[in-house]
Enzyme design. Structure first.
Site, short mmCIF file in Angstrom:
data_model
loop_
_atom_site.label_atom_id
_atom_site.label_comp_id
_atom_site.label_asym_id
_atom_site.label_seq_id
_atom_site.Cartn_x
_atom_site.Cartn_y
_atom_site.Cartn_z
N GLU A 480 30.03 -18.77 -1.11
CA GLU A 480 29.98 -18.41 -2.54
C GLU A 480 31.35 -18.09 -3.12
O GLU A 480 31.65 -18.45 -4.25
CB GLU A 480 29.04 -17.22 -2.75
CG GLU A 480 27.63 -17.55 -2.27
CD GLU A 480 26.67 -16.38 -2.42
OE1 GLU A 480 26.73 -15.69 -3.44
OE2 GLU A 480 25.85 -16.18 -1.50
N GLU A 787 27.76 -11.11 7.63
CA GLU A 787 26.83 -10.85 6.53
C GLU A 787 25.53 -10.25 7.07
O GLU A 787 24.96 -9.34 6.48
CB GLU A 787 26.51 -12.18 5.83
CG GLU A 787 25.44 -12.10 4.77
CD GLU A 787 25.19 -13.45 4.10
OE1 GLU A 787 25.41 -14.49 4.77
OE2 GLU A 787 24.81 -13.45 2.92
C1 BGC Z 1 26.05 -12.51 -1.61
C2 BGC Z 1 26.16 -11.01 -1.52
C3 BGC Z 1 25.81 -10.48 -2.86
C4 BGC Z 1 24.35 -10.80 -3.02
C5 BGC Z 1 23.64 -10.19 -4.17
C6 BGC Z 1 24.61 -12.82 -1.85
O1 BGC Z 1 24.30 -14.15 -1.86
O2 BGC Z 1 26.59 -13.17 -0.54
O3 BGC Z 1 27.07 -10.47 -0.74
O4 BGC Z 1 26.15 -9.18 -3.16
O5 BGC Z 1 24.12 -12.17 -2.96
O6 BGC Z 1 22.56 -9.65 -3.65
#
Ligand code: BGC
Length: 909
Positions: A480, A787
């Site tokens: 992202e 993550e």
């Molecule tokens: C991201 C997170 C972000 C979240 C929101 C994800 O896809 O990688 O780190 O804060 O979305 O919930």
């Protein structure tokens, strides 16, 4: 009497800044001894433009000079001297800086837009992502070539001073007369381009000469037009790239010249058939002529450009440190991939790209470079990043020279492993380098711990910080790369120990403010495109979220961290209105009832309470709470924590934002406002406690996170705290002494236990090594923070998730504060406590943080019940050492202490 010398002169945190971005910059220095007064002079071209006279003051950090107003594009010299507390005066210390183009009126250039095919507008949604819909055409068919721009100009005298002000819709590299301008990469960086597009300033004095000169700019899609974000949609800011520049030159004969981007610029396609930040780039060396930006080159076949008037309101000077190549890592091994090609391991997950040298390639040989962060359980190639336009694949077409070296220019990747295809023999280790990219922030903290695993955990956090502080603070450097506000909200305190993050996060906060909507909503990520809004408008569930608890609160919580660590008042002043507007929004939304209460008859008291609480709507809640993700496929599980925790967590963040904003208001001297906000916070807390906490101190949701936050944010009356602590301890014990906290609560977990008298349990959680835990990741070979705690599951399965998300790395702040034992107790470390964890499992730790007054250090070793402690205290920091139940005031300077620990207290492993 002459006082000790003054050192470390900085302007807006920067030594020798070329282009300060604000008209009233703040000056800092480090006095050699405790300071009682200072005097500052600022000169431009020898002329005194500001002079403070002798100012009796201890201040030496971010000092404002009352009558200093910078002119644009001007060089300054400043000097400072200080008096110590004995009245001795130092000699003058001096430094230089320059100013940027500070006013919209400075812009006379036009945008130049190559006449080229615009970038294809691709609009992808989350549904496309999960249902596997993908682009039908190859990258080479869909993507557009990098454009080269060329401008010729003539100078009739040698150059005395030249500054190039340049930015682009897209990303660019620039050359003057065949030489690269600056050492930045991925300029102009990512910003909320609709409101703010940052202009770089380069000193190009040495790149220009008398006679013909050529400025060349290569222009790629970048964040402006390329495929970005979770969905991989393109052209989120625009489909047409362009550049704008002004070259301000003084020749040695005293003349001033201004060369501006305009209709005389010509353009052509370069050697990159395409270049995308996420997909990767293709470079065809056969098409590359290094003379393209030199005077002798024939550009008669190049095309005229289109021009467009400048939008000076949007063009803002860049502040802080740009993205640079900050490190290079050698390949540790190369092995054949059974599916073809060679796999190289750089031993470290990074953000960056690979530089490869090819030996005697044939003309037209095509080499592909693929990137991934992990191999699978059997050591085979595995792409951990899924989604649309996430290829991370570069292609090089060789010219056929004896040796060719290639490093991509307009892309970067998140990786540890590289797969090279298209070469017959395995590459030599020396032919491969991982080039690490990051915003080039000064590293201002260091930490070493005698427990190898904990030490690795710290280094993993630093690597994730580096990889995700890339132009903006991002969630991850591959899937992202978005400026998710929640992630930096939880990570900012840890980040501030490791690096000088103030200018970087201030610039991001400028973006966040620019992206606030007219209803006061602070977006969940910034920079934010209008496509992000469209997506939210058409989605349901948490896909529809535009603002929410814990993410949007970054507008109040992140500036406060900068104030705590750097004593930076200006960032509080600049963000206060946005925080107040966000509070208005929370207050307004409080009228809405949570769904579960909509058909319920409420008592009048309950009605009043509910009307105070911001507890309805969609939120991410305690995102990624481990137990809610167990035993179900991710797409089903991911919504459970938001559902279970949102109603509780949103009003807790509401209260915390009110409290922190009240503190900010107080720090800015807005006493009445501070009192009002404090009052409101108290009402919200009382309403929360009455609504959600029963007589036994139970919350309606039996998860660790809500208890942690209720304690951390003081949501219950003091008498009830022990009850909540008991429940929390019980929940932790029930999980086998493992954490079960999500994004929002995990930063507070260990502190809450420590403060409640459960330091031992906090330590056991820190040293826990079954999943989920920090050391579990370390034991599985992590080199960054993951993550998902189980990115590699206990049975060894490797999951397709990000291996480089810093959020859970927030624990690094605990390592500095509670384990090594350095914490600020007044803004900007005016006072600090050194409280090493001498009775925990560690034998040794040392930590240093760079305070505004110089380095503050503690270094300790425990041997046979005796702690040997070495501290360094800079002048200006009021420091107290707390050890073995005693507090000792430490004067500035070096101290060596030996402290016997009570027998029962040293339970070393
Ligand atoms: C991201 C997170 C972000 C979240 C929101 C994800 O896809 O990688 O780190 O804060 O979305 O919930």
């Amino acid at each position: 009497m002459v006082a000790a010398p003054v050192t470390h002169l900085t302007v807006e945190y920067q030594p020798a800044a070329l282009a300060i971005a604000v008209p009233c910059p703040r000056l800092s220095w480090v006095p050699g001894r405790e300071q009682s007064a200072y005097e500052i002079e600022v000169r431009a071209a020898g002329e005194l433009v500001a002079h403070t006279g002798r100012v009796p003051s201890r201040e030496c950090h971010l000092v404002e000079v009352p009558d200093l107003r910078l002119r644009s594009d001007t060089d300054y010299e400043w000097r400072v001297r200080v008096w110590d507390t004995d009245g001795a005066v130092s000699s003058w210390a001096s430094a230089r800086f320059g100013s940027a183009l500070l006013s919209a009126d400075d812009w006379t250039a036009s945008w130049v837009l190559p006449k080229a095919r615009p970038t294809d507008i691709e609009r992808w949604t989350l549904l496309d992502w999960v249902t596997g819909r993908r682009p039908q055409q190859e990258a080479s068919e869909r993507l557009v070539p990098v454009q080269l721009l060329r401008q010729r100009f003539d100078l009739d005298a040698p150059v005395a001073r030249a500054r190039l002000y340049l930015t682009a819709r897209g990303i660019y590299t620039a050359e003057l007369n065949g030489r690269r301008v600056g050492d930045e990469v991925l300029a102009p960086g990512f910003d909320s381009y609709t409101s703010r597009l940052c202009v770089q300033c380069y000193d190009v004095t040495d790149l220009l000469g008398r006679g013909d000169n050529i400025l060349g700019v290569a222009l790629a899609d970048g964040w402006w037009a390329g495929r970005i974000g979770l969905t991989g949609s393109s052209a989120q800011f625009g489909a047409t790239t362009g550049a704008i520049w002004q070259l301000h030159i003084e020749t040695q004969d005293g003349q001033r010249h201004r060369i501006t981007s305009d209709g005389d610029v010509v353009s052509a396609e370069g050697p990159w058939p395409y270049a995308d930040l996420f997909i990767g780039e293709r470079f065809d060396a056969r098409l590359y002529d290094p003379a393209w930006s030199t005077p002798g080159f024939d550009d008669t076949t190049w095309n005229p450009v289109e021009t467009e008037p400048a939008d000076p309101g949007v063009l803002v000077p860049f502040a802080g440190e740009p993205v640079r190549r900050v490190d290079e890592l050698p390949a540790l091994s190369v092995a054949p991939d059974p599916d073809g090609g060679w796999i190289a391991d750089f031993g470290q997950v990074v953000a960056g790209r690979v530089r490869i040298t090819l030996r005697a390639p044939g003309e037209g040989d095509t080499v592909t470079l693929e990137h991934t962060e992990t191999l699978d359980a059997d050591g085979r190639w595995f792409e951990n990043i899924e989604g649309i336009n996430k290829e991370q694949r570069d292609t090089y077409v060789a010219a056929g020279r004896p040796a060719e070296t290639y490093e991509p220019s307009f892309t970067f990747h998140g990786f540890r492993y590289l797969r090279v295809r298209g070469i017959q023999a395995p590459p030599h280790l020396d032919d491969l380098r991982a080039v690490v990219l990051s915003s080039d922030l000064p590293q201002t903290g260091s930490l070493h711990l005698s427990d190898e695993r904990l030490d690795r955990l710290h280094r993993n956090v630093v690597w994730s910080q580096r990889a995700n502080f890339l132009s903006v603070p991002t969630d991850c450097p591959q899937r992202e790369r978005a400026g998710w506000a929640g992630d930096i909200q939880v990570f900012a305190p840890a980040a501030a120990n490791n690096a000088l993050v103030a200018p970087f996060l201030t610039r991001w906060l400028d973006n966040l403010r620019a992206d606030q909507d007219s209803e006061g909503r602070i977006p969940i990520l910034s920079p934010r495109s209008t496509y992000d809004d469209q997506l939210a408008d058409t989605a349901e569930g948490f896909g529809s979220i535009k603002a929410c608890a814990g993410w949007s609160d970054a507008i109040a919580l992140v500036p406060w961290v900068l104030y705590e660590r750097y004593g930076d008042r200006r960032v509080l002043a600049d963000t206060l209105d946005a925080a107040l507007h966000w509070i208005d929004h929370q207050r307004g939304s409080a009228a809405e009832l949570p769904e579960r209460l909509r058909d319920t008859a409420l008592t009048p008291e309950q009605h009043t309470r509910q009307a105070l609480l911001y507890n309805a709507g969609e939120h991410f809640g305690d995102w990624l709470t481990p137990s809610t993700l167990e035993g179900r496929p991710l797409h089903e599980a991911i919504g459970i924590a938001p559902k279970l925790t949102a109603e509780l967590i949103a009003p807790m963040f509401q209260a915390q934002t009110l409290t922190v904003t009240a503190r900010s208001a107080a720090a800015l001297g807005r006493t009445a406002l501070a009192a009002r906000l404090r009052d409101e916070a108290a009402h919200v807390r009382a309403a929360f406690a009455a609504e959600y906490v029963d007589a036994e101190g139970r919350l309606p949701v039996a998860l660790q996170g809500p208890y942690v936050l209720a304690l951390a944010f003081d949501m219950v009356p003091a008498a009830q705290r022990p009850l909540l602590v008991d429940h929390l301890v019980h929940l932790i014990t029930e999980r086998g002494e493992r954490l079960d906290t999500g994004f929002l609560s995990v930063p507070y977990l260990l502190d809450v236990l420590w403060d409640a008298g459960h330091a031992d349990l906090a330590r056991r959680l820190l040293w826990q090594d079954t999943c989920p835990s920090w050391l579990y990741e370390v034991d599985r070979g992590a080199t960054t923070i993951w993550e998902a705690w189980d990115a590699i599951t206990p049975d060894g399965t490797v999951r397709a998730v990000s291996f480089n998300h810093y959020a859970f790395g927030c624990v690094d702040d605990v390592l500095y504060r509670r384990i090594a034992g350095i914490r600020a107790t007044a803004p900007g470390y005016r006072s600090a406590v050194l409280e090493p964890d001498l009775t925990g499992p560690l034998d040794h730790a040392d930590a240093e943080v760079w305070t505004p007054y110089g380095p503050l250090r503690v270094d300790w070793t425990v041997t046979s019940g005796v702690a040997a402690i070495h501290t360094e205290i800079p002048h200006g920091v009021d420091a107290v050492l707390v050890a073995a139940g005693r507090s000792v005031q430490l004067a500035p300077g070096t101290h060596y202490l030996h402290i016997s620990l009570p027998a029962q207290e040293h339970g070393k492993k």
